[in-house]
Design an enzyme around this catalytic site. Structure first.
Site, PDB file in Angstrom:
ATOM      1  N   ARG A  94     -60.011 -26.907 -35.206  1.00 59.67           N
ATOM      2  CA  ARG A  94     -61.010 -26.804 -36.273  1.00 59.67           C
ATOM      3  C   ARG A  94     -60.655 -25.754 -37.306  1.00 59.67           C
ATOM      4  O   ARG A  94     -60.933 -25.879 -38.490  1.00 59.67           O
ATOM      5  CB  ARG A  94     -62.358 -26.399 -35.709  1.00 59.67           C
ATOM      6  CG  ARG A  94     -62.917 -27.239 -34.626  1.00 59.67           C
ATOM      7  CD  ARG A  94     -64.287 -26.745 -34.354  1.00 59.67           C
ATOM      8  NE  ARG A  94     -64.986 -26.618 -35.602  1.00 59.67           N
ATOM      9  CZ  ARG A  94     -65.439 -27.670 -36.291  1.00 59.67           C
ATOM     10  NH1 ARG A  94     -65.240 -28.876 -35.814  1.00 59.67           N
ATOM     11  NH2 ARG A  94     -66.064 -27.530 -37.402  1.00 59.67           N
ATOM     12  N   ARG A 123     -70.799 -28.662 -35.280  1.00 58.58           N
ATOM     13  CA  ARG A 123     -70.031 -27.745 -36.134  1.00 58.58           C
ATOM     14  C   ARG A 123     -69.753 -28.295 -37.535  1.00 58.58           C
ATOM     15  O   ARG A 123     -68.594 -28.479 -37.924  1.00 58.58           O
ATOM     16  CB  ARG A 123     -68.752 -27.307 -35.448  1.00 58.58           C
ATOM     17  CG  ARG A 123     -69.031 -26.678 -34.080  1.00 58.58           C
ATOM     18  CD  ARG A 123     -67.788 -26.215 -33.370  1.00 58.58           C
ATOM     19  NE  ARG A 123     -67.241 -24.987 -33.914  1.00 58.58           N
ATOM     20  CZ  ARG A 123     -66.187 -24.338 -33.404  1.00 58.58           C
ATOM     21  NH1 ARG A 123     -65.582 -24.838 -32.347  1.00 58.58           N
ATOM     22  NH2 ARG A 123     -65.746 -23.224 -33.925  1.00 58.58           N
ATOM     23  N   ILE A 331     -75.895 -19.799 -30.547  1.00 61.66           N
ATOM     24  CA  ILE A 331     -74.949 -20.122 -31.623  1.00 61.66           C
ATOM     25  C   ILE A 331     -74.516 -21.591 -31.587  1.00 61.66           C
ATOM     26  O   ILE A 331     -74.484 -22.272 -32.603  1.00 61.66           O
ATOM     27  CB  ILE A 331     -73.710 -19.208 -31.544  1.00 61.66           C
ATOM     28  CG1 ILE A 331     -74.116 -17.731 -31.494  1.00 61.66           C
ATOM     29  CG2 ILE A 331     -72.758 -19.472 -32.709  1.00 61.66           C
ATOM     30  CD1 ILE A 331     -74.732 -17.190 -32.768  1.00 61.66           C
ATOM     31  N   ARG A 401     -54.784 -22.332 -25.559  1.00 63.69           N
ATOM     32  CA  ARG A 401     -55.158 -22.182 -26.969  1.00 63.69           C
ATOM     33  C   ARG A 401     -55.537 -20.757 -27.309  1.00 63.69           C
ATOM     34  O   ARG A 401     -55.403 -20.330 -28.452  1.00 63.69           O
ATOM     35  CB  ARG A 401     -56.341 -23.095 -27.293  1.00 63.69           C
ATOM     36  CG  ARG A 401     -56.058 -24.570 -27.059  1.00 63.69           C
ATOM     37  CD  ARG A 401     -57.182 -25.402 -27.589  1.00 63.69           C
ATOM     38  NE  ARG A 401     -57.369 -25.094 -29.017  1.00 63.69           N
ATOM     39  CZ  ARG A 401     -58.261 -25.723 -29.771  1.00 63.69           C
ATOM     40  NH1 ARG A 401     -59.031 -26.650 -29.234  1.00 63.69           N
ATOM     41  NH2 ARG A 401     -58.406 -25.410 -31.043  1.00 63.69           N
TER      42      ARG A 401
HETATM   43  C1  EPZ Z   1     -65.714 -18.861 -35.152  1.00 65.16           C
HETATM   44  O1  EPZ Z   1     -65.978 -20.259 -35.291  1.00 65.16           O
HETATM   45  C2  EPZ Z   1     -64.769 -18.727 -33.960  1.00 65.16           C
HETATM   46  N1  EPZ Z   1     -63.562 -19.482 -34.218  1.00 65.16           N
HETATM   47  C3  EPZ Z   1     -65.450 -19.252 -32.704  1.00 65.16           C
HETATM   48  O2  EPZ Z   1     -64.594 -19.004 -31.595  1.00 65.16           O
HETATM   49  C4  EPZ Z   1     -66.732 -18.484 -32.473  1.00 65.16           C
HETATM   50  O3  EPZ Z   1     -67.415 -19.019 -31.378  1.00 65.16           O
HETATM   51  C5  EPZ Z   1     -67.626 -18.577 -33.718  1.00 65.16           C
HETATM   52  O4  EPZ Z   1     -66.919 -18.122 -34.880  1.00 65.16           O
HETATM   53  C6  EPZ Z   1     -68.892 -17.740 -33.583  1.00 65.16           C
HETATM   54  O5  EPZ Z   1     -68.608 -16.429 -33.310  1.00 65.16           O
HETATM   55  C7  EPZ Z   1     -62.608 -18.947 -35.021  1.00 65.16           C
HETATM   56  O6  EPZ Z   1     -62.715 -17.873 -35.562  1.00 65.16           O
HETATM   57  C8  EPZ Z   1     -61.376 -19.762 -35.220  1.00 65.16           C
HETATM   58  P1  EPZ Z   1     -69.438 -20.273 -37.301  1.00 65.16           P
HETATM   59  P2  EPZ Z   1     -66.708 -20.837 -36.601  1.00 65.16           P
HETATM   60  O7  EPZ Z   1     -69.095 -20.893 -38.597  1.00 65.16           O
HETATM   61  O8  EPZ Z   1     -66.209 -20.130 -37.785  1.00 65.16           O
HETATM   62  C9  EPZ Z   1     -72.973 -23.520 -37.547  1.00 65.16           C
HETATM   63  C10 EPZ Z   1     -63.392 -19.456 -29.614  1.00 65.16           C
HETATM   64  O9  EPZ Z   1     -63.786 -19.671 -28.459  1.00 65.16           O
HETATM   65  N2  EPZ Z   1     -72.421 -23.827 -38.894  1.00 65.16           N
HETATM   66  O10 EPZ Z   1     -69.891 -18.863 -37.289  1.00 65.16           O
HETATM   67  O11 EPZ Z   1     -66.586 -22.312 -36.561  1.00 65.16           O
HETATM   68  C11 EPZ Z   1     -72.037 -23.997 -36.441  1.00 65.16           C
HETATM   69  O12 EPZ Z   1     -72.219 -25.345 -36.176  1.00 65.16           O
HETATM   70  C12 EPZ Z   1     -64.101 -20.108 -30.817  1.00 65.16           C
HETATM   71  O13 EPZ Z   1     -62.442 -18.715 -29.885  1.00 65.16           O
HETATM   72  C13 EPZ Z   1     -73.080 -24.735 -39.703  1.00 65.16           C
HETATM   73  O14 EPZ Z   1     -74.120 -25.281 -39.331  1.00 65.16           O
HETATM   74  O15 EPZ Z   1     -68.215 -20.418 -36.286  1.00 65.16           O
HETATM   75  C14 EPZ Z   1     -72.393 -23.093 -35.299  1.00 65.16           C
HETATM   76  O16 EPZ Z   1     -73.465 -23.613 -34.605  1.00 65.16           O
HETATM   77  C15 EPZ Z   1     -65.116 -21.111 -30.412  1.00 65.16           C
HETATM   78  N3  EPZ Z   1     -72.534 -25.019 -40.917  1.00 65.16           N
HETATM   79  C16 EPZ Z   1     -72.753 -21.798 -35.999  1.00 65.16           C
HETATM   80  O17 EPZ Z   1     -73.052 -22.126 -37.353  1.00 65.16           O
HETATM   81  C17 EPZ Z   1     -71.381 -24.439 -41.369  1.00 65.16           C
HETATM   82  O18 EPZ Z   1     -70.907 -24.740 -42.485  1.00 65.16           O
HETATM   83  C18 EPZ Z   1     -71.648 -20.739 -35.954  1.00 65.16           C
HETATM   84  O19 EPZ Z   1     -70.510 -21.230 -36.587  1.00 65.16           O
HETATM   85  C19 EPZ Z   1     -70.730 -23.519 -40.538  1.00 65.16           C
HETATM   86  C20 EPZ Z   1     -71.271 -23.221 -39.295  1.00 65.16           C
END
Ligand code: EPZ
Length: 423
Positions: A94, A123, A331, A401
């Site tokens: 992703r 996501r 989250i 990963r």
């Molecule tokens: C980052 O993901 C990390 N990945 C994730 O780590 C981590 O769990 C997450 O942040 C939260 O801390 C990387 O950095 C590569 P978010 P990201 O955007 O950026 C919703 C691991 O295990 N959302 O903060 O994808 C989303 O669906 C991984 O290393 C929207 O609705 O996380 C989620 O429920 C897993 N719309 C929440 O927000 C958007 O446009 C948090 O997502 C974006 C996000």
């Protein structure tokens, strides 16, 4: 497919070196698209996700060379580049969506495959695309690809209020804004240490950024960025994972490179559970005060709250606690897939929606279990360190990963663990 076999009951003793952060490196690498001069990252973790990001950037035209067995990566994108991020690479990881902002900022247009859902949740990318649209990008979804075009070929500064402190959206917008015309303000921005690490690197490249680490970040666009060298910050999730190993297995371990500031809310919960965490010159030393952890309630939140990426590992510890704990996952909507696997090992866990109730048991027994995602896989290995007999964790490609050589690191402090090559 390889699997990992753990035989429980061995207390641990010694030091574990913590690598650079996957979630920092995965956003630092796309920053190379913002300049035509070389960006060198040191302390880069050796993980399959880093290899995937390397493939993606090379498919866009970056030249990438690595030294010291992959710990040092030098990347450069000079001249014209390809602005299409292909589904075949994006579907594997992703975080590939973190090229969208930099490509738009550099070239004024980009085509990036939507990653689609994953095991832990839907996501979507709406916060990313709404933010870029505020900066003057026109974004359409066609055949599973986001087609983005900056009005007049260049993004413009804007004030953007995030509905949720998304990590990825903060990173994408912050990178895009470095080369935009004018000033961008991100309100309700994410505050994770990986965001601060990215901002620090971008400043070394000549970007003008203030407020990273707080919920309001201001970026003053500049005409161009130059090259730089930057060390990837320590991986606080790998750190938290190995801090739990001696708590579950017994003994004492020092996590080299660990800092309390990276894991403060997590360490607070460990203290409440009866765990000693001591900051040393070299890192963090961890041991359980009694013979069983105490039950504690946990709710996952954006930083500086309790990290969702340590929820599964914490559940593994709470399976052995003296009492009942309530874990709330706030989250991601589907991040308890490790629970039924832990129950196969004798844990007592009830899941209702985003809440898991974990009642500690005296003993668990090893069993063959299935990894479903990155953090779930390592929680099963942690539980196996205390479960009686043998635990065999299958589908460990999930683990590769985000963790370098788990069997080697835990074996090095006395765990009875081995990686079994697949047939
Ligand atoms: C980052 O993901 C990390 N990945 C994730 O780590 C981590 O769990 C997450 O942040 C939260 O801390 C990387 O950095 C590569 P978010 P990201 O955007 O950026 C919703 C691991 O295990 N959302 O903060 O994808 C989303 O669906 C991984 O290393 C929207 O609705 O996380 C989620 O429920 C897993 N719309 C929440 O927000 C958007 O446009 C948090 O997502 C974006 C996000």
């Amino acid at each position: 497919m390889d699997s990992i076999v753990v035989r429980g009951g061995k207390p641990l003793s010694g030091q574990i070196e913590i690598a650079g952060a996957k979630n920092a490196a995965l956003t630092l690498m796309p920053a190379t698209l913002l300049s035509d001069e070389p960006l060198t990252l040191t302390n880069t973790p050796r993980l399959s996700d880093i290899k995937t990001m390397t493939l993606l950037l090379e498919s866009l035209g970056a030249e990438i060379s690595s030294l010291q067995d992959g710990k040092v990566q030098t990347m450069s994108c000079h001249g014209a580049i390809n602005t299409t991020a292909d589904y075949d690479i994006v579907r594997k990881m992703r975080a590939s969506n973190l090229v969208l902002g930099p490509l738009l900022a550099r070239e004024g247009h980009a085509i990036v495959s939507l990653p689609g859902g994953c095991a832990i949740g839907a996501r979507p990318m709406d916060i990313h695309t709404d933010g870029l649209a505020k900066m003057g990008a026109e974004i359409d979804l066609k055949d599973g690809y986001l087609h983005a075009k900056a009005d007049g070929g260049k993004l413009k500064g804007a004030v953007i209020d995030f509905p949720f402190a998304s990590v990825g959206a903060t990173e994408n917008i912050m990178m895009a804004a470095t080369l935009a015309k004018g000033t961008t303000v991100i309100n309700n921005a994410a505050r994770e240490p990986e965001i601060v690490d990215l901002a620090t690197c971008l400043r070394k490249m000549g970007a003008q950024i203030e407020g990273d680490g707080t919920s309001s970040i201001t970026i003053q666009g500049v005409d161009r960025l130059h090259g730089a060298t930057h060390p990837v910050v320590t991986d606080r999730i790998e750190l938290g994972t190995y801090m739990l190993a001696p708590v579950i297995a017994g003994g004492e371990v020092e996590c080299l490179g660990g800092r309390m500031s990276l894991v403060a809310s997590f360490a607070e919960k460990l203290d409440a559970a009866g765990v000693d965490v001591q900051e040393t010159k070299a890192g963090l030393k961890v041991k359980l005060r009694g013979d069983r952890p105490h039950a504690v309630d946990v709710t996952t939140e954006p930083f500086p709250g309790f990290p969702t990426d340590l929820q599964a590992q914490m559940m593994a510890m709470l399976c052995f606690a003296d009492g009942t704990s309530v874990l709330e996952e706030k989250i991601f909507e589907n991040r308890f897939m490790h629970a039924p696997e832990l129950v196969r090992m004798g844990a007592d866990i009830e899941v209702h929606g985003g809440t898991a109730t974990v009642t500690g048991v005296d003993r668990m027994k090893g069993a063959p279990v299935m990894a479903t995602d990155l953090r779930a896989s390592v929680s099963l290995i942690l539980a196996g360190l205390r479960a009686e007999g043998e635990t065999q964790v299958n589908r460990v490609y999930h683990l590769d990963r985000g963790y370098e050589d788990v069997a080697g690191k835990l074996g090095g402090v006395g765990a009875d663990i081995e990686r079994v090559p697949g047939s």
